[in-house]
Design an enzyme around this catalytic site. Structure first.
Site, short mmCIF file in Angstrom:
data_model
loop_
_atom_site.label_atom_id
_atom_site.label_comp_id
_atom_site.label_asym_id
_atom_site.label_seq_id
_atom_site.Cartn_x
_atom_site.Cartn_y
_atom_site.Cartn_z
CG LEU A 271 -14.02 10.83 21.30
CD1 LEU A 271 -14.34 10.33 22.70
CD2 LEU A 271 -12.70 10.26 20.82
CG ASP A 272 -14.60 8.28 14.55
OD1 ASP A 272 -14.98 9.34 14.03
OD2 ASP A 272 -13.49 7.76 14.31
CB THR A 273 -20.53 6.15 16.36
OG1 THR A 273 -21.05 7.37 15.79
CG2 THR A 273 -21.65 5.43 17.07
#
Length: 189
Positions: free
Chosen positions: A40-42
């Site tokens: 998951l992206d930041t």
């Protein structure tokens, strides 16, 4: 073989090694030897699965297994039926065309926790929550899909992977728990 479900908080980088700007997964998960099955992206939040089993990790993360991942996206504007149909049919993102998926409005997002910091608020521009159920999960795919149909994503939360659901697991941001691994791996199969 542990399978850990984590509700990854906004701003956490999807790695265990220390990062100069962001907290890492090591802040939330203390089990040694596990790795994320997918990313998951930041700036995305929600359900992340971690395991030490390479075969299970592949079944969760590789698109060829077609495991459904459900996302709630808060988008700028109010997409109509035509935009949802375009999302569901598959979107040409230039470098690839997404697989057909399920796209629908979320009637109420009250089950979600508040985000810190909150998204920007603009009184003149409404926001809408939509749910996308995809079987791919390429880099920033959901954000790119919603932008391609004219509705940029402001907040993105993965709420489900296979039969596992962040709401049913009752995980607050930063909380994790071991989940039983049973064939077909909680719908991961």
């Amino acid at each position: 073989m542990p399978l850990i479900a984590l509700n990854k908080p906004f701003g956490t980088i999807c790695q265990f090694s220390a990062h100069e700007k962001h907290p890492s997964l090591a802040e939330w998960v203390k089990t040694p030897g596990v790795y994320p099955a997918g990313r998951l992206d930041t700036d995305s939040e929600g359900l992340l699965l971690l395991t030490d089993d390479g075969a299970l990790q592949a079944r969760i993360s590789e698109p060829r297994h077609k495991l459904v991942k459900r996302y709630w996206a808060q988008v700028e504007g109010a997409p109509g039926a035509d935009a949802l149909e375009r999302l569901a049919a598959g979107v040409d993102l230039g470098d690839f065309v997404t697989r057909p998926c399920m796209a629908k409005r979320v009637e109420s997002a009250e089950a979600l926790w508040p985000r810190t910091p909150p998204i920007r608020y603009r009184a003149a521009i409404p926001t809408t929550w939509i749910e996308l159920s995809i079987t791919e999960g390429r880099n920033r795919q959901v954000r790119r899909m919603t932008a391609a149909v004219g509705y940029p994503t402001l907040r993105l939360v993965r709420v489900g992977i296979g039969a596992l659901d962040v709401f049913n697991l009752e995980l607050a941001p930063g909380e994790s728990m071991n989940v039983a691994v049973r064939a077909p791996w909680n719908g991961i199969g």
